[in-house]
Design an enzyme around this catalytic site. Structure first.
Site, PDB file in Angstrom:
ATOM      1  N   GLY A 293       0.792  -1.219   0.000  1.00 41.22           N
ATOM      2  CA  GLY A 293       0.000   0.000   0.000  1.00 41.22           C
ATOM      3  C   GLY A 293       0.829   1.277   0.000  1.00 41.22           C
ATOM      4  O   GLY A 293       2.056   1.259   0.156  1.00 41.22           O
ATOM      5  N   HIS A 294       0.132   2.400  -0.165  1.00 39.19           N
ATOM      6  CA  HIS A 294       0.800   3.695  -0.237  1.00 39.19           C
ATOM      7  C   HIS A 294       1.494   4.052   1.081  1.00 39.19           C
ATOM      8  O   HIS A 294       1.038   3.696   2.161  1.00 39.19           O
ATOM      9  CB  HIS A 294      -0.209   4.785  -0.597  1.00 39.19           C
ATOM     10  CG  HIS A 294      -1.315   4.938   0.405  1.00 39.19           C
ATOM     11  ND1 HIS A 294      -2.446   4.147   0.396  1.00 39.19           N
ATOM     12  CD2 HIS A 294      -1.450   5.766   1.455  1.00 39.19           C
ATOM     13  CE1 HIS A 294      -3.232   4.500   1.399  1.00 39.19           C
ATOM     14  NE2 HIS A 294      -2.654   5.477   2.060  1.00 39.19           N
ATOM     15  N   ASN A 295       2.632   4.731   0.951  1.00 40.00           N
ATOM     16  CA  ASN A 295       3.430   5.225   2.090  1.00 40.00           C
ATOM     17  C   ASN A 295       4.106   4.124   2.897  1.00 40.00           C
ATOM     18  O   ASN A 295       4.707   4.396   3.941  1.00 40.00           O
ATOM     19  CB  ASN A 295       2.591   6.082   3.051  1.00 40.00           C
ATOM     20  CG  ASN A 295       1.977   7.288   2.377  1.00 40.00           C
ATOM     21  OD1 ASN A 295       2.450   7.735   1.341  1.00 40.00           O
ATOM     22  ND2 ASN A 295       0.911   7.804   2.962  1.00 40.00           N
TER      23      ASN A 295
ATOM     24  N   SER B 163       0.943   3.057   4.943  1.00 44.40           N
ATOM     25  CA  SER B 163       1.721   3.738   5.986  1.00 44.40           C
ATOM     26  C   SER B 163       2.297   2.804   7.040  1.00 44.40           C
ATOM     27  O   SER B 163       2.707   3.264   8.112  1.00 44.40           O
ATOM     28  CB  SER B 163       0.880   4.832   6.672  1.00 44.40           C
ATOM     29  OG  SER B 163       0.473   5.804   5.723  1.00 44.40           O
TER      30      SER B 163
END
Length: 363
Positions: free
Chosen positions: A258-260, A278
Site C-alpha cells: 500500500g501507499h506510504n 503507511s
C-alpha cells in the site's frame, strides 16, 4: 549451454570430486535424470532416487558417499540449497530478449538510455526517463515520465513502472508487475462510518451514506539495489512522500504494498501478502504466504509472520508470529491445541451434566 563439472565447481566456489571433465547441459531431478544432466540431490532422501535415473553426476551435501550412489563425479556443498543458487544461474538461458532497441518501441527523445540498453517490441518509455547500463527492458513494457532505473535492470514483458519511480541497480520486475500505481486513498466530506466504527469498536453512529473523494498520490516509489518484484504484484505510490522498498528485498507474485509503506532491507514477502498503507516493516523480516499487515503499524526488524498470519497491531523486533489475529508462535500453537481439544471437552462436560442431573434426581 554445456559446462564441465570442474567448471561449475570453480564458478560457484564448490568442491568437485571424481571425473571433473564430464560435461552436462542442464540439471534434473534425481529420479529422471539423464546422463547429460546434473542431478540435484540436496539431501539423502533425494539421493536415494538416483538409481531410478541415469545420472552420472550430482550436486550433493558435504561428506556424501557419492561413489556409493554409483556416480562418476559430484559437486559437494556445505549448504546444498544455497549452492543451487549459483548452479542454477550457470544454466539459466534467460527469456531470450534480443539486444538493441526494437523498431516498434516508442522512446521519448528526452529519455536517457545507456548505449547498451536493450528495449523490446511495443515498449513505451516516457519523457526524462533514465535507464542505466546493461539493463534489459522486455516487450510491451511501460516506463512513465521521469522514472530512473539503475544499471543491470531486467524488466520483464508487460511490467508497468509509473512516473517518478526511482530504482537502484539490478532491479528485476517480473511479468505484469506494477510499480507506482496510485494509492488507494479516499475520504468522505464528514466523518465516515468506517472511522466511527474504528473509534467505537463497532458502532457506526448512524452515519448517513456518503460519497468518496480521491486523495491524489503525489509521491512515487523508491526502490534500493537488488530488489525483485514478482509477477502481478503492485506497489502503490505514496500520498506525499515516496513508498520505499529497501535494498535486497524480494517480493513474490500477487503481493500488494500500500501507499506510504516503508519496507526495510533484505526482507522477503511471499505470495499473496498484503500490507496496508503507511505501515513500516523492519529489516530482514519475512512475511509468509497470504499473510497480511493492517495499516499504520510498525513491524520490527527480523520479524517472521507465518503463512496466513494477520497482524492487527505492532510487532516487536525478532518475534515469530502466527494466526489470526497474530500472536507469538508458541502461544498460537497452544491455542490450536486447545481448539482441537474442544470437542472432547464438550463431551466431558455433557457427561458431567448428565451425571449431576441423575444424582440430583435421586436425592
Amino acid at each position: 549451454m554445456r559446462h564441465t563439472i570442474a567448471e561449475i565447481a570453480r564458478a560457484t566456489g564448490l568442491d568437485a570430486v571424481g571425473d571433473g571433465s564430464i560435461a552436462v547441459v542442464g540439471v534434473a531431478e534425481p529420479a529422471d535424470c539423464p546422463p547429460d544432466r546434473l542431478a540435484i540431490a540436496l539431501k539423502p532422501a533425494f539421493a536415494e532416487q538416483l538409481g531410478q535415473g541415469g545420472a552420472r553426476v550430482a550436486l550433493l551435501w558435504e561428506g556424501a558417499d557419492w561413489q556409493g550412489f554409483g556416480l562418476e563425479a559430484a559437486i559437494l556443498a556445505k549448504r546444498p540449497r544455497y549452492a543451487l543458487s549459483g548452479v542454477s544461474a550457470a544454466f539459466d538461458p534467460g527469456q531470450g530478449y534480443g539486444p538493441g532497441v526494437h523498431e516498434s518501441a516508442v522512446i521519448d527523445p528526452s529519455a536517457k538510455l545507456a548505449p547498451d540498453v536493450a528495449v523490446g517490441p511495443f515498449t513505451m518509455i516516457g519523457a526524462e526517463v533514465e535507464i542505466g547500463a546493461g539493463s534489459v527492458i522486455g516487450p510491451q513494457v511501460f516506463i512513465g515520465r521521469g522514472a530512473r532505473i539503475g544499471a543491470g535492470a531486467l524488466i520483464h514483458a508487460g511490467a508497468r513502472i509509473g512516473a517518478g519511480v526511482t530504482a537502484g541497480d539490478r532491479l528485476i520486475a517480473q511479468f505484469n508487475a506494477v510499480i507506482g500505481s496510485d494509492g488507494f486513498s479516499f475520504v468522505t466530506p464528514e466523518v465516515s462510518g468506517v472511522e466511527r466504527a474504528r473509534e467505537s469498536l463497532g458502532d457506526q453512529g448512524g452515519t448517513e451514506a456518503q460519497s468518496w473523494a480521491r486523495i491524489h498520490s503525489l509521491g512515487a516509489v523508491t526502490l534500493g539495489h537488488d530488489v525483485e518484484v514478482g509477477a502481478n504484484s503492485s506497489i502503490d505510490r505514496g500520498t506525499v512522500r515516496d513508498t520505499a522498498i529497501g535494498t535486497g528485498t524480494k517480493i513474490d507474485n500477487n503481493v500488494q504494498v500500500g501507499h506510504n509503506v516503508v519496507i526495510g532491507q533484505h526482507c522477503l514477502l511471499c505470495g499473496l501478502v498484503g500490507i496496508g498503507g503507511s505501515t513500516v516493516i523492519g529489516d530482514h523480516s519475512v512475511l509468509g504466504g497470504a499473510s497480511g499487515v493492517a495499516d499504520n503499524l510498525r513491524i520490527g526488524a527480523r520479524v517472521i509472520l507465518g503463512g496466513g498470519t494477520i497482524a492487527l497491531s505492532n510487532v516487536p523486533e525478532g518475534r515469530v508470529m502466527m494466526g489470526y489475529p497474530a500472536m507469538k508462535m508458541d502461544q498460537n500453537i497452544e491455542v490450536y491445541k486447545g481448539l482441537r481439544r474442544l470437542p472432547r471437552l464438550f463431551r466431558d462436560v455433557a457427561a458431567l451434566r448428565k451425571a449431576v442431573s441423575k444424582s440430583s434426581g435421586n436425592d
